[in-house]
Design a protein around this motif. Structure first.
Motif, mmCIF file in Angstrom:
data_model
loop_
_atom_site.group_PDB
_atom_site.id
_atom_site.type_symbol
_atom_site.label_atom_id
_atom_site.label_comp_id
_atom_site.label_asym_id
_atom_site.label_seq_id
_atom_site.Cartn_x
_atom_site.Cartn_y
_atom_site.Cartn_z
ATOM 1 N N GLN B 25 0.969 -1.443 -0.030
ATOM 2 C CA GLN B 25 -0.210 0.501 0.227
ATOM 3 C C GLN B 25 0.890 1.284 0.217
ATOM 4 N N ALA B 26 0.429 2.504 -0.943
ATOM 5 C CA ALA B 26 1.157 3.340 -0.416
ATOM 6 C C ALA B 26 1.054 4.446 1.015
ATOM 7 N N LEU B 27 2.003 4.707 0.982
ATOM 8 C CA LEU B 27 1.954 5.779 2.373
ATOM 9 C C LEU B 27 2.800 6.917 2.171
ATOM 10 N N GLY B 28 1.540 8.164 2.047
ATOM 11 C CA GLY B 28 1.838 9.642 1.495
ATOM 12 C C GLY B 28 2.278 10.627 3.333
ATOM 13 N N GLY B 29 1.011 10.975 3.824
ATOM 14 C CA GLY B 29 2.034 11.572 4.899
ATOM 15 C C GLY B 29 1.821 10.828 6.573
ATOM 16 N N GLY B 30 0.882 9.701 5.750
ATOM 17 C CA GLY B 30 0.598 8.999 6.866
ATOM 18 C C GLY B 30 -0.322 9.123 7.591
ATOM 19 N N GLN B 31 -0.866 10.753 8.169
ATOM 20 C CA GLN B 31 -1.934 11.071 9.398
ATOM 21 C C GLN B 31 -2.759 10.592 9.536
ATOM 22 N N THR B 32 -3.510 9.929 8.151
ATOM 23 C CA THR B 32 -4.705 9.112 7.931
ATOM 24 C C THR B 32 -4.092 7.391 7.924
ATOM 25 N N LEU B 33 -3.609 7.148 7.095
ATOM 26 C CA LEU B 33 -2.808 5.265 7.799
ATOM 27 C C LEU B 33 -2.259 4.961 8.539
ATOM 28 N N ILE B 34 -1.369 5.555 9.094
ATOM 29 C CA ILE B 34 -1.506 5.552 10.213
ATOM 30 C C ILE B 34 -2.244 4.958 11.607
ATOM 31 N N GLY B 103 0.289 16.001 6.627
ATOM 32 C CA GLY B 103 -0.380 15.299 4.998
ATOM 33 C C GLY B 103 -0.237 15.713 3.691
ATOM 34 N N THR B 104 -0.507 15.020 2.668
ATOM 35 C CA THR B 104 -0.584 15.085 1.405
ATOM 36 C C THR B 104 -1.549 15.282 0.541
ATOM 37 N N ILE B 105 -2.070 15.995 -0.426
ATOM 38 C CA ILE B 105 -2.850 16.429 -0.983
ATOM 39 C C ILE B 105 -3.664 14.845 -1.745
ATOM 40 N N ALA B 116 -12.943 15.241 4.903
ATOM 41 C CA ALA B 116 -11.997 15.863 4.363
ATOM 42 C C ALA B 116 -12.423 17.304 3.381
ATOM 43 N N CYS B 117 -11.016 17.945 3.708
ATOM 44 C CA CYS B 117 -11.883 19.417 3.006
ATOM 45 C C CYS B 117 -11.295 19.555 1.217
ATOM 46 N N TYR B 118 -9.938 18.581 1.175
ATOM 47 C CA TYR B 118 -9.514 19.018 -0.078
ATOM 48 C C TYR B 118 -10.780 18.338 -1.362
ATOM 49 N N SER B 177 -12.675 16.715 16.228
ATOM 50 C CA SER B 177 -11.573 16.103 15.096
ATOM 51 C C SER B 177 -10.880 17.470 14.194
ATOM 52 N N ARG B 178 -11.323 18.305 14.358
ATOM 53 C CA ARG B 178 -11.323 19.174 13.393
ATOM 54 C C ARG B 178 -10.786 19.027 12.411
ATOM 55 N N PHE B 179 -12.305 18.193 11.897
ATOM 56 C CA PHE B 179 -12.062 18.304 10.463
ATOM 57 C C PHE B 179 -13.766 18.981 10.199
#
Ligand SMILES: Cc1cc2nc3c(=O)[nH]c(=O)nc-3n(C[C@H](O)[C@H](O)[C@H](O)COP(=O)(O)OP(=O)(O)OC[C@H]3O[C@@H](n4cnc5c(N)ncnc54)[C@H](O)[C@@H]3O)c2cc1C
Ligand code: FES
Ligand code: FES
Lengths: 161, 261
Positions: B25-34, B103-105, B116-118, B177-179
């Motif tokens: 699996q791809a790992l971006g910034g990990g702010q969701t996946l980790i 975190g990444t776009i 999510a915002c983006y 959550s800050r979402f």
């Protein structure tokens, strides 16, 4: 296991970690730098904030392997060379910006990150920047005062909320 | 978190090869996946970090289009997307500073969290999502909660957004959550107005077409005052009822128009 090396508080370190080893676990368990705290382990509280290549990150939400080759700064490296508290730490003490102190390492690291980019923040800037750092003791007011004082500003101007 | 192997390739081609193996699996910034892996809701055998790929970093602008590398952090977009102020402000309001520094776009769009915002910016600008194999229009990309058009192992390498004449994102923050409890991105172009709503619907991010038509005719906060969103499809949870979210969609749209000017 993955071999990694990085600079922590100016000193080269290396180790062998599993893929899943978090940066915070490498710091605390392998390097015995236990000043970085784990408050939530769910990316919410900011107690684990350290700097990686000059920016604040949550070390509970970054893999140690991802920091291979990086320049890492933790609370242990914040004091002045003679061991006295740095200006941020001293301001937290002077303005009672802590009670139990559990959140404080993360608060200090987040504050250092803020003041590097914005040397004279206003109160709203401080509160916005510390959004990801949770303190369950102080009610934040004295933390905000401490940050403003650390930036050399007059803290009497901060109204109680 | 179960253990996994970790690789950090330097090129998109090497990442695609690494992702071809089973349970990679791809790992971006990990702010969701980790956090997801800590809860054992995901347990990949191999993580392929995209953060070492220089081609997937940074923001550039040409011919009225903003291009963002798929592994560009929210902090970098906030600092570098000056030519598209509405987007820079959105990126600067995601989560908190430490989340924005990792975190990444690409991770945000691939994850397609309904709060999510983006995704709202991508949909409101009619963005093109560029992957290692193709280009996908934002209108076709988002396919419901956490669902996208991406295939297994496909990587978002860049996002192209036509820069609007005027734009604004209004986020009604869920403070724990800050979402976004509800977030609305309004983008005005010579060809018309696009309005995308996040946080509100059980179907994920969506375009509010009645508001687009009304604002196309009259770009003012009052233009939406006579409209309403059907509460039936809205999310209901302890933070807000369906009716509350439906009402917020209208209020946030009106505020976004006022702020876009
Ligand atoms: C405390 C907190 C507050 C937050 N607040 C907000 C908020 O207000 N608004 C908001 O929008 N988000 C918020 N987030 C989420 C944050 O923006 C994440 O960064 C983002 O959702 C995921 O990006 P990432 O790079 O961290 O991706 P990861 O966590 O690394 O990955 C997420 C998913 O995307 C996949 N992926 C990653 N990169 C790519 C790519 N380039 N191509 C294809 N697939 C890819 C991964 O395989 C995984 O499935 C918050 C997160 C936290 C922890
Ligand atoms: S311990 Fe890392 S954010 Fe709470
Ligand atoms: S001082 Fe106790 S958590 Fe902040």
């Amino acid at each position: 296991m993955t071999k990694l090396s990085m600079t922590v508080n100016g000193k080269p370190v290396s180790g062998n970690v599993e893929g899943r080893t978090l940066l915070v676990d490498f710091l605390r368990q392998d390097l015995h730098l236990t000043g970085t705290h784990v408050g939530c382990d769910t990316s919410q509280c900011g107690a684990c904030t350290v700097h990686v290549n000059g920016v604040a990150v949550k070390s509970c939400t970054m893999l140690a392997a991802e920091a291979d080759g990086a320049d890492v700064a933790t609370i242990e490296g914040q004091a002045n060379a003679d061991g006295s508290l740095n200006v941020i730490q001293q301001a937290f003490q002077d303005h009672h910006g802590l009670q139990c102190g559990f959140c404080t390492p993360g608060m200090v690291m987040a504050t250092a990150d803020l003041l590097k980019n914005n040397p004279t923040p206003n109160e709203a800037d401080v509160r916005h920047h510390l959004d990801g750092n949770i303190c369950r003791c102080t009610g934040y007011h004295n933390i905000v005062k401490a940050v403003l004082a650390a930036s050399g500003q007059d803290v009497d101007a901060v109204a109680a909320e | 978190m179960y253990d996994f192997s970790f690789v950090k390739p330097g090129t998109v081609a090497d990442a695609v090869t690494a992702l071809a193996s089973e349970d990679a699996q791809a790992l971006g910034g990990g702010q969701t996946l980790i956090p997801t892996m800590k809860q054992r809701l995901a347990s990949p055998a191999k993580l392929v970090s995209l953060t070492g790929i220089a081609d997937m970093q940074g923001v550039s602008q040409s011919g009225g289009v903003l291009s963002i590398g798929g592994a560009t952090t929210h902090a970098a977009v906030s600092a570098q997307a000056g030519g598209f102020a509405g987007l820079a402000a959105l990126a600067g309001g995601i989560g908190d500073p430490a989340v924005r520094n990792r975190g990444t776009i690409g991770g945000s769009l691939a994850n397609n969290d309904p709060a999510a915002c983006y995704p709202s910016a991508a949909l409101a600008t009619g963005a093109t999502i560029v992957t290692n194999t193709r280009e996908i229009a934002a209108d076709d990309f988002f396919q419901g909660l956490f669902e996208t058009a991406l295939d297994e192992g496909e990587i978002i390498t860049a996002v192209h957004m036509p820069i609007p004449e005027a734009s604004n994102y209004q986020k009604f923050e869920q403070p724990a959550s800050r979402f976004a409890l509800v977030g609305v991105f309004v983008a005005k172009y010579a060809s018309g107005v696009r309005v995308a709503v996040t946080g509100a619907s059980e179907g994920g991010v969506f375009r509010w077409s009645e508001a687009e038509a009304a604002l196309g005719a009259n770009f003012s906060p009052d233009a939406v005052s006579g409209l309403s969103v059907a509460p039936g499809d809205m999310i209901e949870d302890l933070h807000g009822s369906k009716a509350y979210r439906a009402h917020l969609v209208k209020v946030m749209t009106s505020r976004a128009v006022a702020a876009a000017g």
